[in-house]
Enzyme design. Structure first.
Site, PDB file in Angstrom:
ATOM      1  N   ARG A 103       0.841  -1.209   0.000  1.00  9.89           N
ATOM      2  CA  ARG A 103       0.000   0.000   0.000  1.00  9.89           C
ATOM      3  C   ARG A 103       0.868   1.248   0.000  1.00  9.89           C
ATOM      4  NH1 ARG A 103      -2.621   0.575   5.989  1.00  9.89           N
ATOM      5  NH2 ARG A 103      -1.149  -0.714   7.146  1.00  9.89           N
ATOM      6  N   GLY A 136      -4.876  -1.562  -0.447  1.00  8.86           N
ATOM      7  CA  GLY A 136      -3.802  -0.604  -0.727  1.00  8.86           C
ATOM      8  C   GLY A 136      -3.959   0.729  -0.024  1.00  8.86           C
ATOM      9  N   ARG A 196      14.729  -2.975   4.571  1.00 10.36           N
ATOM     10  CA  ARG A 196      14.411  -3.677   5.817  1.00 10.36           C
ATOM     11  C   ARG A 196      15.264  -4.920   5.975  1.00 10.36           C
ATOM     12  NH1 ARG A 196       8.484  -2.250   5.680  1.00 10.36           N
ATOM     13  NH2 ARG A 196       8.473  -0.614   4.135  1.00 10.36           N
ATOM     14  N   ASP A 265      10.170  -7.332   8.682  1.00  5.96           N
ATOM     15  CA  ASP A 265       9.901  -6.365   7.613  1.00  5.96           C
ATOM     16  C   ASP A 265       9.643  -4.970   8.176  1.00  5.96           C
ATOM     17  OD1 ASP A 265       7.569  -8.001   8.463  1.00  5.96           O
ATOM     18  OD2 ASP A 265       6.426  -6.508   7.355  1.00  5.96           O
TER      19      ASP A 265
END
Ligand code: AMP
Ligand code: MG
EC number: 2.7.7.-
Length: 485
Positions: A103, A136, A196, A265
């Site tokens: 998103r 999203g 990440r 993440d």
């Protein structure tokens, strides 16, 4: 100087389109991202602009118009490519390959006036190849919560991303954790990087040490520049990441912050804190405090944060071991507890009024403070604020004067631990000739603002917006946070 002569305004009348963009990540090639398009929204209402960040971009807040925010960060006119970044990650301990920017996208990377490279990343800008079943989108409440978290953490001394803008976008959204339909927004996050731990985990999953090395070289070049000429730069990078993460967790713990979703993440390779979803500031000191309603086992509870971050760093060794010697990484990670303790003690002592205290006394005071906060369940933020508010040089005279004017513990003597704490604090004030009470008062005031971003506060801000379309309490709260009141 006219607008046309100002370097930052060279090609466009919109200052955001003429910043010093660099294609650092883009130039690594499309193994790391997908080019995407932004959603076209029915509405663009600028709800928040972070003018405090503009000077860092070389921009004058007086000159930047609301419309500039809207065309750049709501309509996304004039910038390409927009990159949805690819990553995997361990979520609640399970490996998940169905991740990536679902998103959001990397809008651009900008060299700021401090010489550092910053990402402008979106949240709520529409579907991407990584959206899975999601829409999203970002709820307006979710955007507002991230704006507040980032500002509060930054002003409490936590190394964090911040939000540059939040634009309401006029779509009805359905969410299980908000009365629905609820309102939508798109937010711009300014962060040191959106790379990440999970970005590396994905490359390991696809067995691409070549891409891992390329990315790692990029990370060192951009975010650990001082190491780039070192012969053992890779091991030094990992050791420094351990230090940065350990210090970050210590900053959260002292701030009383529970991030809530410490999946890999959500761990930045620069050691910066970001991505604020169901976070909470703790109401009272309780290591088992859980912020996310879906964290059934309490894996990411307040007190687990240090051990979880250490574990995430350990798991990162797996993808990095193609490049960095495992034993060197283990040696690096072995330093975690020491870095954590040093930062935590230093921050907590500042909250207690001391820039520096000889060691045994510091440890005693810190331990007793935590024991008291845990035992009494007095408000965590309130306790320190009350110390700051009521501190007086009279506390030197006798233990009974310590905090005797505070709202927290109206009846000294009710708790044995509290009596011991008052006696110790009084003793410390008298043991060290060098201690100046005016400096203690200043230190207490600097580290313990009155405003605490507790959940009921956020909820009441949201109620005013949702029920009465009243944004004033939100702006007042941000103002109080930014002026450290
Ligand atoms: P988060 O919990 O925000 O860190 O997101 C975890 C993953 O879910 C990321 O890959 C996000 O991009 C994705 N995600 C979260 N919410 C949505 C949404 N509403 N639509 C699409 N993807 C989403
Ligand atoms: Mg995330």
């Amino acid at each position: 100087m006219t607008l046309a002569e100002t370097p930052n305004y060279k090609n466009s009348s919109n200052p955001f389109l003429s910043l010093n963009y660099e294609s650092a990540l883009e130039s690594l090639g499309d193994d790391y991202y997908d080019e995407v398009a932004a959603e076209e929204f029915p509405q663009h209402l600028l709800r928040w602009r972070n003018d405090a960040l503009l000077p860092r971009l070389g921009l004058d807040p007086q000159v930047v118009k609301d419309e500039d925010f809207i065309t750049a960060f709501g309509k996304f006119q004039g910038r390409k490519p927009l990159l949805a970044l690819r990553y995997h990650g361990y979520q609640f301990g399970e490996y998940n390959r169905q991740l990536g920017d679902g998103r959001g996208f990397l809008y651009g990377q900008v060299r700021a006036t401090d010489g550092e490279l910053y990402d402008f990343g979106t949240k709520g800008s529409g579907r991407t190849p990584y959206s899975r079943g999601g829409d999203g989108m970002l709820t307006l409440k979710g955007g507002m919560r991230e704006v507040l978290a980032a500002e509060a953490l930054h002003h409490l001394g936590v190394r964090t991303s911040r939000c540059l803008s939040m634009i309401e976008t006029g779509l009805p959204l359905w969410r299980g954790d908000e009365p629905s339909p609820t309102r939508s927004c798109v937010m711009i996050r300014m962060s040191s990087s959106h790379i990440r731990f999970g970005t590396f985990e994905r490359l390991h999953f696809f067995q691409r040490p070549d891409l891992t090395k390329k990315l790692l070289d990029h990370v060192i070049e951009q975010y650990y520049q001082h190491l780039s000429a070192e012969q053992d730069k890779y091991a030094l990078f990992y050791a420094e990441l351990v230090k940065r993460v350990a210090e970050l967790v210590a900053q959260w713990m002292a701030a009383g912050f529970c991030h809530a979703v410490l999946n890999t993440d959500n761990m930045s390779i620069t050691g910066e804190s970001f991505d604020y979803g169901p976070y909470a500031f703790i109401p009272t000191y309780d290591p088992s405090f859980i912020a996310a309603y879906f964290d059934y086992s309490g894996r990411y509870c307040y007190g687990n944060q240090p051990i979880i971050c250490q574990l995430n760093l350990e798991m990162l060794q797996e993808p990095l071991k193609a490049i960095i010697d495992k034993s060197e990484m283990e040696a690096g990670l072995a330093m975690f507890a020491e870095y954590y303790q040093a930062e935590y003690s230093s921050l907590m002592l500042k909250k207690l009024g001391f820039e520096d205290l000889p060691h045994p006394e510091a440890r005693k005071l810190l331990n007793l403070t935590v024991e008291f906060l845990k035992d009494s369940q007095v408000g965590y933020h309130q306790f320190f604020y009350e110390m700051a508010r009521t501190f007086s040089s009279k506390w030197r005279d006798e233990p009974g004067f310590v905090m005797n004017n505070s709202d927290i513990v109206p009846v000294p003597g009710a708790s044995g631990i509290f009596d011991d704490w008052c006696i110790l604090y009084h003793k410390i004030l008298n043991d060290f000739d060098s201690i100046r009470t005016d400096v203690i008062a200043q230190t207490l005031a600097a580290h313990n603002p009155k405003t605490a971003l507790l959940r009921p506060v956020i909820e009441s801000i949201w109620e005013a917006i949702a029920q009465e379309e009243n944004w004033q309490p939100f702006y007042e709260l941000v103002q109080a946070i930014q002026s450290r009141k």
